[in-house]
Scaffold this active site. Structure first.
Site, PDB file in Angstrom:
ATOM      1  N   LYS A  77     -19.477  10.877 -18.023  1.00  0.00           N
ATOM      2  CA  LYS A  77     -20.252   9.507 -18.363  1.00  0.00           C
ATOM      3  C   LYS A  77     -21.539   9.066 -17.506  1.00  0.00           C
ATOM      4  CE  LYS A  77     -19.375   9.062 -21.626  1.00  0.00           C
ATOM      5  NZ  LYS A  77     -18.440   9.353 -22.797  1.00  0.00           N
ATOM      6  N   ARG A 124     -28.031  11.728 -34.013  1.00  0.00           N
ATOM      7  CA  ARG A 124     -27.592  13.047 -34.272  1.00  0.00           C
ATOM      8  C   ARG A 124     -28.818  14.068 -33.924  1.00  0.00           C
ATOM      9  NH1 ARG A 124     -24.074  13.399 -38.418  1.00  0.00           N
ATOM     10  NH2 ARG A 124     -24.558  15.669 -38.666  1.00  0.00           N
ATOM     11  N   TRP A 164     -32.718  17.901 -33.639  1.00  0.00           N
ATOM     12  CA  TRP A 164     -32.073  18.559 -32.069  1.00  0.00           C
ATOM     13  C   TRP A 164     -32.287  19.994 -32.207  1.00  0.00           C
ATOM     14  CZ3 TRP A 164     -28.621  21.985 -30.298  1.00  0.00           C
ATOM     15  CH2 TRP A 164     -27.961  21.626 -29.123  1.00  0.00           C
ATOM     16  N   LYS A 215     -25.215  13.379 -30.839  1.00  0.00           N
ATOM     17  CA  LYS A 215     -23.837  12.662 -31.000  1.00  0.00           C
ATOM     18  C   LYS A 215     -22.987  13.659 -31.576  1.00  0.00           C
ATOM     19  CE  LYS A 215     -21.032   8.864 -31.129  1.00  0.00           C
ATOM     20  NZ  LYS A 215     -20.862   8.797 -29.862  1.00  0.00           N
ATOM     21  N   HIS A 250     -10.202  22.421  -1.429  1.00  0.00           N
ATOM     22  CA  HIS A 250     -10.336  23.891  -1.850  1.00  0.00           C
ATOM     23  C   HIS A 250     -11.825  23.977  -1.988  1.00  0.00           C
ATOM     24  CE1 HIS A 250      -5.930  24.321  -1.748  1.00  0.00           C
ATOM     25  NE2 HIS A 250      -5.750  23.307  -2.690  1.00  0.00           N
ATOM     26  N   GLU A 310     -24.126  12.003 -18.069  1.00  0.00           N
ATOM     27  CA  GLU A 310     -24.701  11.774 -19.244  1.00  0.00           C
ATOM     28  C   GLU A 310     -25.877  10.611 -19.540  1.00  0.00           C
ATOM     29  OE1 GLU A 310     -21.758  11.158 -22.021  1.00  0.00           O
ATOM     30  OE2 GLU A 310     -22.593  11.981 -23.885  1.00  0.00           O
ATOM     31  N   CYS A 339     -29.017  17.124 -35.747  1.00  0.00           N
ATOM     32  CA  CYS A 339     -30.137  17.087 -36.802  1.00  0.00           C
ATOM     33  C   CYS A 339     -29.722  15.999 -38.068  1.00  0.00           C
ATOM     34  CB  CYS A 339     -30.497  18.233 -37.606  1.00  0.00           C
ATOM     35  SG  CYS A 339     -31.346  19.396 -36.433  1.00  0.00           S
ATOM     36  N   ASN A 367     -29.818  20.413 -41.767  1.00  0.00           N
ATOM     37  CA  ASN A 367     -28.804  20.392 -40.519  1.00  0.00           C
ATOM     38  C   ASN A 367     -28.215  21.484 -40.697  1.00  0.00           C
ATOM     39  OD1 ASN A 367     -26.203  18.335 -40.164  1.00  0.00           O
ATOM     40  ND2 ASN A 367     -27.183  19.525 -38.642  1.00  0.00           N
ATOM     41  N   GLY A 368     -28.078  22.332 -39.439  1.00  0.00           N
ATOM     42  CA  GLY A 368     -27.090  23.318 -39.435  1.00  0.00           C
ATOM     43  C   GLY A 368     -28.002  24.788 -38.822  1.00  0.00           C
ATOM     44  N   GLU A 388     -13.780  12.327 -17.251  1.00  0.00           N
ATOM     45  CA  GLU A 388     -14.494  11.383 -18.065  1.00  0.00           C
ATOM     46  C   GLU A 388     -15.520  10.637 -17.589  1.00  0.00           C
ATOM     47  OE1 GLU A 388     -15.277  11.481 -21.234  1.00  0.00           O
ATOM     48  OE2 GLU A 388     -15.914   9.463 -21.777  1.00  0.00           O
TER      49      GLU A 388
END
Ligand code: G6P
Length: 594
Positions: free
Chosen positions: A471, A27, A71, A589, A490, A474, A2, A97-98, A467
């Site tokens: 990526k 955000r 968000w 983000k 395995h 995402e 947010c 925001n929170g 990573e």
């Protein structure tokens, strides 16, 4: 998680708020809205992106207003759940925001007192609480409301009959932007770069009150002074600069980011850089905490520091570490966080400090919460990273870790001198990877037709596999998983076949022979294999379906060139699949909730 913004001045607030909200979309971007003071409060909000809201919005002429890009945490993205939220009479508008953790209890209490709620959000209790406590002073009402609230918040409150905006924060970022006969409040610096480079960072417990020509900060009922800072980031850094997406621009910025970050450390004195605690007090271990891509940097850091300092390093996912009971007090803790605001990482840092650890933050954002908790901060110089998918910040984090490890290394001086020289050549090696982009595009076209992809690596390139998979998932929405190459047999072997390509990250080090064997085993089970190899490795070329070649560097630096190549692969695969690259669905983000 947010983004919020507030404006008060002499210009039309609507266009400024929408412009700032666009810069805050990284955000959160599932819905958005604005409230403008005029004849009462005009609210316009919807479950759309900021650009769309701007086009459909009626024109408002007021010069004071607040805005929000969301968000979702409480209630699905919808028009009614979008912020701003109002009180019963529609006199008070709030953006938040929170997460208000005791919102249900507050909502029940306020309902029994006659307040009607229309959304499913936690935020709506804030506007109603302020309404309940309002006796003619908005700041006092906000202060009283905050006494009842538990959880995290950055809020901005608008009440048209008070020619001011009131803002407050606890565990969510908030800054005041200082203008000329206008002032701003925002979650983060990029929102305001076009309007001002003068900011005040609010701290937890602060209440900021801004009018057109005044700024006051209150704390525990009295006024305090908070220092003004000059922002070093530029407007151009936060723009696409001709690139189609921020992600591509940020990938291409990496040679310069490495130079900037190294330049910063070279200027610093010995006492400022590095884990001073390791040497000074003979502490024998390092614990790293981080989330997401920063965790992959931490895991790579484990290999770097263990090799060069010969001390044990633990890399922990912050959200897991926070529920792990045993913490060694005599450990240097390193928290890695691009934003400096990730809730789980901040919680881990606080806990580590409580048990007496020295906490070092590696972050990109000046004045962020992490810098206030840490005993020492090491900045990376990545500049603003706008794309939700982290790229240049990861590379810069690795540079910080190399620098720390090399500063205190126990290996012989000649090796350090050689490594130092190679470190300084990394920008040009990375540039060579970028110059070979066209070849990577061909691989991306091929990969874009699959729905499952594996990445494998060994040693220091195991975190690179994690990573790279992260990526690709995402930004392209392909299901990808990263594995330590030796683990494949395995379990993941069961999924091998012509529909599951495997990307093998191969380093010419002690892991090479074992990697060759793994590749042969995978080929024998029918999976197409793309190998990421150093130039000149003809042996592997014979074994696999195709290769992506990167410049030859010392293995310890191979995560940098390998990751850049795999960032490009992820980017172009996503582009081929027509994905919204900079704003992947359901993500944000800066993750300021646990
Ligand atoms: C979010 C971002 C990731 C980032 C992670 C940790 O999930 O989308 O790119 O790696 O948060 O963020 P931090 O700011 O702590 O590095």
């Amino acid at each position: 998680m947010c983004g919020i913004v507030g404006y008060i001045g002499n210009k039309r607030a609507q266009s400024i708020l929408l412009d700032c909200l666009k810069k805050l979309e990284y955000r959160g971007y599932d819905s958005c809205g604005i409230a403008i003071a005029g004849d009462g409060i005009k609210v316009y909000k919807d479950a759309v992106r900021v650009g769309t809201l701007g086009k459909s919005s009626p024109r408002f002429d007021g010069t004071t207003g607040i805005g929000h890009t969301r968000w979702a945490t409480h209630g699905a993205p919808s028009q009614v759940n979008a912020h701003p939220h109002l009180d019963c009479k529609g006199n008070i508008a709030v953006v938040h925001n929170g997460v208000i953790s005791n919102f249900q209890e507050l909502r029940n209490r306020l309902t029994s007192e006659g307040h009607d709620f229309i959304s499913e959000t936690d935020t709506e209790v804030i506007s109603h609480l302020i309404e309940k406590y309002y006796r003619g002073s908005l700041e006092e009402a906000v202060e009283s409301a905050l006494h009842d609230i538990e959880g995290s918040y950055a809020i901005i409150v608008l009440m048209p009959n008070e020619t001011k905006l009131v803002a407050a924060r606890k565990d969510s970022p908030l800054i005041i932007g200082i203008g000329d006969r206008e002032n701003f409040i925002a979650s983060d610096v990029p929102a305001l770069l076009e309007y001002t480079d003068r900011v005040i960072y609010l701290e937890d417990g602060d209440i900021g009150v801004i009018t057109t020509d005044s700024i006051r900060v209150r704390r525990d009922g009295s006024e305090i002074n908070r220092k003004e800072h000059k922002v070093l980031w530029t407007v151009a850094e936060a723009q696409k600069g001709g690139y189609e997406h921020f992600m591509l621009k940020e990938i291409h910025e990496q040679p310069q980011v490495i130079r900037n970050t190294l330049g910063e450390y070279t200027r610093m004195t010995d006492s400022v850089v590095g884990l001073a605690g390791i040497r000074d007090s003979g502490i024998g271990s390092v614990l790293m905490v981080a989330c997401g891509t920063s965790y992959h940097a931490a895991l790579t850091g484990k290999y770097i520091i263990e090799e060069l300092l010969s001390i044990p390093v633990r890399a922990e996912i912050a959200s897991e570490f926070n529920y792990y009971s045993h913490v060694l007090a005599r450990t240097v803790a390193v928290a890695i966080t691009q934003s400096g605001e990730t809730a789980d990482t901040l919680k881990a840092m606080k806990r580590l400090k409580e048990v007496g650890c020295r906490v070092v933050a590696i972050t990109n954002v000046v004045g962020s919460s992490a810098t206030r908790i840490a005993n020492q901060t090491i900045y990376i110089r990545a500049g603003p990273e706008i794309s939700v998918a982290a790229t240049k910040s990861f590379t810069a984090q690795l540079i910080a870790l190399y620098w720390i490890a090399m500063s205190y290394s126990k290996v012989d001086a000649r090796r350090i001198t050689e490594l130092n020289m190679e470190l300084r050549q990394l920008p040009s090696q990375v540039q060579r990877v970028l110059d070979d982009e066209d070849k990577i595009i061909e691989h991306a076209k091929y990969l874009s037709g699959f729905e499952d992809v594996f990445f494998i690596g060994r040693g220091i390139n195991y975190p690179v596999a994690l990573e790279a998979a992260w990526k690709l998932t995402e930004v392209s929405y392909i299901h990808a998983a990263g594995y330590a190459a030796g683990e494949m047999k395995h379990c993941p072997f069961t999924l091998l076949g012509s529909n599951t390509p495997v990307i093998a990250i191969v380093a010419k080090d002690s892991t090479y022979e074992a990697m060759l064997t793994n590749i042969k085993e995978i080929k024998a089970r029918g999976s197409p294999v793309i190998a990421l190899i150093e130039e000149g490795d003809e042996v592997i070329e014979e074994l696999v379906d195709s290769v992506i070649t990167v410049p030859r560097v010392n293995t310890i630096f191979s995560p940098v060139v390998n990751t850049v190549a795999l960032q490009l692969l992820a980017y172009y695969t996503a582009k081929e699949r027509d994905c919204p690259i900079d704003y992947p669905r359901n993500l944000a983000k800066s993750v300021t909730v646990e």
